[in-house]
Design a protein around this motif. Structure first.
Motif, mmCIF file in Angstrom:
data_model
loop_
_atom_site.group_PDB
_atom_site.id
_atom_site.type_symbol
_atom_site.label_atom_id
_atom_site.label_comp_id
_atom_site.label_asym_id
_atom_site.label_seq_id
_atom_site.Cartn_x
_atom_site.Cartn_y
_atom_site.Cartn_z
ATOM 1 N N ASP A 160 74.477 44.585 51.915
ATOM 2 C CA ASP A 160 74.913 45.223 53.075
ATOM 3 C C ASP A 160 76.115 46.456 52.864
ATOM 4 O O ASP A 160 76.721 45.807 52.199
ATOM 5 C CB ASP A 160 75.247 45.780 54.323
ATOM 6 C CG ASP A 160 76.357 44.817 54.795
ATOM 7 O OD1 ASP A 160 77.268 45.634 55.297
ATOM 8 O OD2 ASP A 160 76.260 43.372 55.351
ATOM 9 N N CYS A 165 78.803 59.752 54.973
ATOM 10 C CA CYS A 165 77.826 60.779 53.913
ATOM 11 C C CYS A 165 77.990 62.022 55.213
ATOM 12 O O CYS A 165 78.943 62.503 56.286
ATOM 13 C CB CYS A 165 76.253 60.624 54.717
ATOM 14 S SG CYS A 165 76.263 60.408 56.136
ATOM 15 N N LEU A 178 63.608 49.444 47.628
ATOM 16 C CA LEU A 178 65.139 50.390 47.546
ATOM 17 C C LEU A 178 64.726 51.253 45.687
ATOM 18 O O LEU A 178 64.113 49.694 44.833
ATOM 19 C CB LEU A 178 66.677 49.402 47.428
ATOM 20 C CG LEU A 178 66.613 49.410 48.973
ATOM 21 C CD1 LEU A 178 67.967 48.442 48.498
ATOM 22 C CD2 LEU A 178 67.086 51.144 49.075
ATOM 23 N N ILE A 202 63.088 54.017 49.282
ATOM 24 C CA ILE A 202 63.898 55.218 49.259
ATOM 25 C C ILE A 202 65.212 55.119 47.616
ATOM 26 O O ILE A 202 65.686 54.027 47.445
ATOM 27 C CB ILE A 202 65.035 53.915 49.969
ATOM 28 C CG1 ILE A 202 64.456 53.912 51.066
ATOM 29 C CG2 ILE A 202 66.619 54.601 50.262
ATOM 30 C CD1 ILE A 202 65.538 52.868 52.430
ATOM 31 N N TYR A 204 67.812 56.284 45.483
ATOM 32 C CA TYR A 204 68.546 56.585 45.112
ATOM 33 C C TYR A 204 69.085 56.830 43.788
ATOM 34 O O TYR A 204 68.471 56.724 42.798
ATOM 35 C CB TYR A 204 69.661 55.208 45.713
ATOM 36 C CG TYR A 204 69.333 53.783 44.598
ATOM 37 C CD1 TYR A 204 69.094 53.494 43.638
ATOM 38 C CD2 TYR A 204 68.707 52.688 44.763
ATOM 39 C CE1 TYR A 204 69.637 52.822 41.928
ATOM 40 C CE2 TYR A 204 68.552 51.869 44.513
ATOM 41 C CZ TYR A 204 68.874 52.068 43.022
ATOM 42 O OH TYR A 204 68.396 50.255 42.757
ATOM 43 N N LEU A 235 68.496 59.060 48.228
ATOM 44 C CA LEU A 235 70.119 58.866 48.868
ATOM 45 C C LEU A 235 70.816 59.484 46.971
ATOM 46 O O LEU A 235 71.050 58.944 45.991
ATOM 47 C CB LEU A 235 70.166 56.743 48.798
ATOM 48 C CG LEU A 235 69.689 56.249 49.609
ATOM 49 C CD1 LEU A 235 70.258 55.072 50.155
ATOM 50 C CD2 LEU A 235 70.347 57.394 51.395
ATOM 51 N N LEU A 272 77.072 57.984 48.405
ATOM 52 C CA LEU A 272 76.396 56.395 48.313
ATOM 53 C C LEU A 272 77.614 56.048 46.561
ATOM 54 O O LEU A 272 77.316 56.805 46.199
ATOM 55 C CB LEU A 272 75.086 55.743 47.843
ATOM 56 C CG LEU A 272 75.030 54.439 47.706
ATOM 57 C CD1 LEU A 272 75.217 53.564 48.709
ATOM 58 C CD2 LEU A 272 73.177 54.575 47.612
ATOM 59 N N THR A 290 66.124 48.363 54.233
ATOM 60 C CA THR A 290 66.664 49.695 55.723
ATOM 61 C C THR A 290 67.947 50.764 55.670
ATOM 62 O O THR A 290 69.129 49.992 55.016
ATOM 63 C CB THR A 290 66.752 48.184 57.288
ATOM 64 O OG1 THR A 290 67.921 47.585 57.068
ATOM 65 C CG2 THR A 290 65.792 48.165 56.758
ATOM 66 N N LEU A 291 67.623 51.580 55.873
ATOM 67 C CA LEU A 291 68.281 52.768 56.427
ATOM 68 C C LEU A 291 68.906 53.521 57.472
ATOM 69 O O LEU A 291 67.641 53.673 58.227
ATOM 70 C CB LEU A 291 68.447 53.849 54.873
ATOM 71 C CG LEU A 291 68.965 55.317 54.836
ATOM 72 C CD1 LEU A 291 70.439 54.581 54.565
ATOM 73 C CD2 LEU A 291 68.245 56.322 54.187
ATOM 74 N N GLU A 292 70.282 53.204 57.520
ATOM 75 C CA GLU A 292 70.120 53.421 58.781
ATOM 76 C C GLU A 292 71.123 54.839 58.837
ATOM 77 O O GLU A 292 72.576 54.770 58.308
ATOM 78 C CB GLU A 292 70.819 53.010 60.109
ATOM 79 C CG GLU A 292 69.915 51.818 60.477
ATOM 80 C CD GLU A 292 69.829 50.962 62.003
ATOM 81 O OE1 GLU A 292 71.273 50.715 61.815
ATOM 82 O OE2 GLU A 292 69.699 49.760 62.154
ATOM 83 N N ALA A 298 76.765 56.500 57.182
ATOM 84 C CA ALA A 298 75.224 55.625 56.561
ATOM 85 C C ALA A 298 75.242 54.183 56.419
ATOM 86 O O ALA A 298 76.819 53.749 56.455
ATOM 87 C CB ALA A 298 74.421 56.454 55.568
ATOM 88 N N LEU A 300 73.101 50.949 54.244
ATOM 89 C CA LEU A 300 72.024 50.450 53.485
ATOM 90 C C LEU A 300 72.241 49.015 53.813
ATOM 91 O O LEU A 300 73.531 48.121 53.208
ATOM 92 C CB LEU A 300 72.092 51.019 52.646
ATOM 93 C CG LEU A 300 70.722 50.609 51.092
ATOM 94 C CD1 LEU A 300 69.884 51.199 51.655
ATOM 95 C CD2 LEU A 300 70.970 51.256 50.149
#
Length: 314
Positions: A160, A165, A178, A202, A204, A235, A272, A290-292, A298, A300
């Motif tokens: 994690d 952000c 990812l 997701i 990046y 991201l 990030l 998972t992204l919150e 943020a 990840l």
């Protein structure tokens, strides 16, 4: 203290100009208890490359040969340019067979992105987007955050990373595959069989030294090439090195990303720590994460990825 590992060096792109950094990195890895193989690749030079196309492809195909034991880690020495010339020379069937049992994981970033994408697209082999020998482990000052997160992600069942952000990032809670890496490297694969078809991704992205308008143009290439149509979020890591000229009339990277964000319609989360910056996290390329995002913060995470040997979304 991380488990003692066998590490093999790969040099699929540019040659290692800073030999002192190479030696410093190897000594640091050895001091941590690891065995480093393939050190001869750091001495190869062919024009701007770390050897001929055939030599550099052979380094990777060596991993596909069942007559040779697999290392625990195959690590790129440095980036630059040149990996794209190797894609039609790789033994994808052999690499798939060898990587299925999860005994080895590849790691790198920058130009290594094209190798990671090709392996995921052609044979479902995941990898780690993370530090490389010269610029990271061989830096004059070893960044503790980079070192620690790499070993935690490599050897743990989960990873994690949290960061501050952009405040205008929308509140998010989502899951997706990812993947991503260097923006210009990704764009070089659009429309080729080496670009993974990732559903619900997701994505990046990072880049270094490109002007704001070039970054905006490359983002549009991903959009118009259909890559972004199946992504859930973008991201953004380091995008430094731009110069704003008088002709730009104030147009900079913030304007470029704001303009593109309106055009693509995807949530874009900045800050990030990946790619060419000094502090970087290690991400499991091809794993489900998972992204919150809430109130400018943020998080990840990815779990049970087993070093992304069994990938999802390819």
């Amino acid at each position: 203290m991380p488990k003692r590992l066998d590490i093999r060096l790969l040099a699929p792109s540019g040659y290692a100009e800073d030999r002192a950094a190479c030696q410093r990195a190897i000594e640091r890895l050895q001091a941590a208890g690891h065995t480093v193989h393939g050190g001869a690749v750091v001495d190869r030079v062919d024009l701007r490359f770390a050897g001929s196309d055939a030599e550099r492809a052979a380094d990777i195909n060596h991993l596909a040969n069942p007559d040779h034991p697999l290392p625990d880690v195959a690590m790129a020495t440095c980036g630059g340019y040149g990996a794209i010339a190797l894609l039609d020379r790789l033994d994808y069937a052999g690499l798939k067979a060898r990587f299925e049992d999860g005994r080895c994981v590849l790691v790198g970033h920058g130009d290594f992105t094209v190798i990671q994408c090709a392996l995921l697209a052609r044979c479902g082999v995941g990898s780690l987007h993370g530090p490389m020998l010269v610029q990271d482990f061989g830096a004059g000052y070893l960044r503790e955050t980079t070192w620690r997160h790499f070993w935690q992600t490599l050897q743990g069942p989960s990873m994690d990373v949290a960061w501050a952000c952009n405040e205008n990032a929308p509140a998010l809670t989502l899951e997706g595959t990812l993947w991503g890496g260097n923006l210009s490297a990704l764009c070089s694969l659009v429309g080729t069989p080496y670009m993974p078809r990732v559903e619900g991704g997701i994505l990046y992205l990072e880049e270094s030294g490109e002007q704001a308008f070039r970054i905006e143009r490359m983002l549009y290439e991903l959009l118009h090439g259909g890559v972004l149509a199946t992504q859930r979020a973008i991201l953004l890591g380091g995008l430094g090195g731009q110069r704003v000229s008088e002709y730009d009339n104030g147009y900079d990277i913030d304007h470029a990303l704001e303009r593109f964000g309106r055009a693509c319609g995807l949530p874009m989360v900045r800050g990030l720590g990946i790619g060419h910056g000094p502090d970087k996290c290690t991400l499991p390329f091809g794993a489900v994460g998972t992204l919150e995002v809430r109130h400018g913060q943020a998080m990840l995470a990815a779990h049970d990825y087993r070093h992304v040997r069994q990938t999802a979304g390819a």
